[in-house]
Design a protein around this motif. Structure first.
Motif, PDB file in Angstrom:
ATOM      1  N   LEU A 161      -4.202   1.737   4.444  1.00  0.00           N
ATOM      2  CA  LEU A 161      -4.032   1.664   5.898  1.00  0.00           C
ATOM      3  C   LEU A 161      -3.719   3.037   6.478  1.00  0.00           C
ATOM      4  O   LEU A 161      -4.321   3.459   7.472  1.00  0.00           O
ATOM      5  N   LEU A 162      -2.778   3.743   5.846  1.00  0.00           N
ATOM      6  CA  LEU A 162      -2.408   5.068   6.352  1.00  0.00           C
ATOM      7  C   LEU A 162      -3.543   6.069   6.139  1.00  0.00           C
ATOM      8  O   LEU A 162      -3.927   6.799   7.053  1.00  0.00           O
ATOM      9  N   ILE A 220      -8.258  14.176   2.750  1.00  0.00           N
ATOM     10  CA  ILE A 220      -6.856  13.784   2.867  1.00  0.00           C
ATOM     11  C   ILE A 220      -6.717  12.261   2.767  1.00  0.00           C
ATOM     12  O   ILE A 220      -5.807  11.746   2.106  1.00  0.00           O
ATOM     13  N   GLY A 221      -7.629  11.525   3.401  1.00  0.00           N
ATOM     14  CA  GLY A 221      -7.593  10.070   3.319  1.00  0.00           C
ATOM     15  C   GLY A 221      -7.731   9.572   1.893  1.00  0.00           C
ATOM     16  O   GLY A 221      -6.986   8.680   1.442  1.00  0.00           O
ATOM     17  N   PHE A 222      -8.659  10.150   1.134  1.00  0.00           N
ATOM     18  CA  PHE A 222      -8.849   9.757  -0.262  1.00  0.00           C
ATOM     19  C   PHE A 222      -7.637  10.135  -1.114  1.00  0.00           C
ATOM     20  O   PHE A 222      -7.229   9.386  -2.010  1.00  0.00           O
ATOM     21  N   ILE A 223      -7.054  11.305  -0.859  1.00  0.00           N
ATOM     22  CA  ILE A 223      -5.873  11.743  -1.619  1.00  0.00           C
ATOM     23  C   ILE A 223      -4.703  10.793  -1.378  1.00  0.00           C
ATOM     24  O   ILE A 223      -4.001  10.396  -2.318  1.00  0.00           O
ATOM     25  N   VAL A 224      -4.486  10.428  -0.116  1.00  0.00           N
ATOM     26  CA  VAL A 224      -3.415   9.479   0.205  1.00  0.00           C
ATOM     27  C   VAL A 224      -3.650   8.156  -0.515  1.00  0.00           C
ATOM     28  O   VAL A 224      -2.729   7.562  -1.089  1.00  0.00           O
ATOM     29  N   MET A 225      -4.889   7.700  -0.536  1.00  0.00           N
ATOM     30  CA  MET A 225      -5.218   6.418  -1.153  1.00  0.00           C
ATOM     31  C   MET A 225      -4.953   6.434  -2.657  1.00  0.00           C
ATOM     32  O   MET A 225      -4.434   5.468  -3.218  1.00  0.00           O
ATOM     33  N   HIS A 226      -5.288   7.513  -3.327  1.00  0.00           N
ATOM     34  CA  HIS A 226      -5.249   7.522  -4.788  1.00  0.00           C
ATOM     35  C   HIS A 226      -4.017   8.195  -5.388  1.00  0.00           C
ATOM     36  O   HIS A 226      -3.727   7.987  -6.569  1.00  0.00           O
TER      37      HIS A 226
END
Length: 369
Positions: A111-112, A95-101
């Motif tokens: 940051l989020l 989820i962190g990588f998806i939000v980033m990209h």
């Protein structure tokens, strides 16, 4: 009940845990380099691979590092809790990588995404600590909060580096690994653990595998998983190099002049035909802009600015269309040219390719007839 001892760590297992997370960080950053250059479907694949590689490596480092600790006297784990903690780390990282990209909002995405990813890694850490059977853990607030903050900071840094193509993967992976290892031991130091007498623990959990054997099994499985991903990444590298060499050969054998330039007009690549047609060496060409070939006498810059604005707004009247205009050689001699400019994305940046055909002979033939 006995208070767990917190000294006499196993140095060999600590080093093994660090090597595992270092290999995972390196592999994850290598895989993340594929994201920007891939099609949308393949981007999802690379994001999943990079995030899963990192989270599995972190989980394995954490588990091996727990085995390096001298408590409890007999190590017995709740398997369901352990695999739940692994799932939390994997899902949170993805989820962190998806939000980033992929996120489109204005708030800084790293940051989020990094905050969510860091909280999931922290959750993995403390949940897997609770997987120790018959152990009671009480946490001190300051190191507990500090370990969470470090996990968030490392996650933010990792997501940022996953989009920064100029970073040195090995040194970046080393820094990330150090921080993750530090986060683990700060989190461990936050817990005050008590456990039953060895006789009571052995009675309830009689099967006890040696810590070194268990650590080696986890490490071996993780290394196989990481090696497969790294090998696949290297195969992709080789395929891309072969494709690049083929495309370079096609460019050099083209009769037309081809120049690749960025959004500011600076030439970043050209073929042999371009150097020969314009009278510059390749080295000289790479120090110029497209405007030097098209508007060398444009003193006030109006013509160059007009073309720049068309490129900036991706004007359909220009891109992909054949346009006749004057071009200029190194000696400032003019010749008629047919120019076709196309745009494309490269490593997340807008680039352009100009195909330039000298129409001098064609014009002469028309005049002669």
């Amino acid at each position: 009940m006995h208070l767990a001892e917190t000294h006499r760590y196993s140095l060999y297992l600590i080093l093994l845990a660090f090597v595992i997370v270092l290999l995972a960080s390196y592999t994850s950053l290598k895989l993340a380099r594929r994201i920007a250059d891939s099609s949308p479907w393949h981007q999802k694949l690379w994001i999943t691979s990079s995030a899963t590689t990192l989270s599995v490596g972190i989980w394995s480092m954490h588990f091996i590092a727990i085995l390096a600790c001298p408590y409890p006297a007999v190590k017995s784990f709740d398997i369901a809790t352990l695999f739940t903690s692994l799932a939390i780390a994997v899902i949170g990282s993805i989820i962190g990588f998806i939000v980033m990209h992929f996120a489109t909002f204005e708030f800084p995405k790293f940051l989020l995404g990094g905050t969510f990813m860091g909280l999931s890694i922290s959750g993995m850490h403390f949940l897997s600590m609770s997987a120790l059977n018959q152990a009671e853990i009480h946490y001190s607030p300051i190191p507990f909060i500090l370990s969470i903050l470090i996990a968030i900071l490392v996650s933010i840094t990792t997501l940022y580096l996953s989009t920064y193509t100029k970073q040195k993967v090995l040194s970046s992976g080393f820094v990330i690994s150090l921080a993750l290892t530090g986060m683990h031991y700060i989190g461990v130091s936050a817990g005050k653990m008590t456990y039953p007498d060895r006789s009571m623990l052995a009675e309830h959990y009689p099967v006890d595998m040696d810590a070194y054997v268990l650590a080696l099994l986890i490490a071996f499985g993780t290394i196989i998983f990481l090696s497969f991903n790294l090998f696949y990444s290297m195969k992709i590298d080789q395929k891309l190099l072969e494709q690049f060499a083929l495309k370079a050969s096609l460019l050099d054998t083209s009769m037309d002049s081809i120049m690749v330039f960025n959004s500011r007009g600076w030439i970043i690549e050209c073929n042999s035909a371009a150097s020969a047609a314009f009278g510059y060496t390749r080295k000289q060409t790479l120090t110029l802009t497209m405007f030097d070939f098209l508007f060398p006498f444009d003193r006030n810059g109006e013509a160059a600015a007009a073309l720049f604005q068309q490129l900036s707004r991706q004007d359909a009247a220009l891109l992909g269309k054949r346009v006749e205009m004057a071009a200029y050689r190194a000696d400032r001699s003019e010749f008629p040219a047919e120019i076709t400019i196309t745009g494309f994305q490269f490593k997340g940046k807008r680039m352009f390719a100009a195909t330039i055909r000298d129409l001098t002979n064609q014009k002469r033939s028309v005049s002669a007839s």
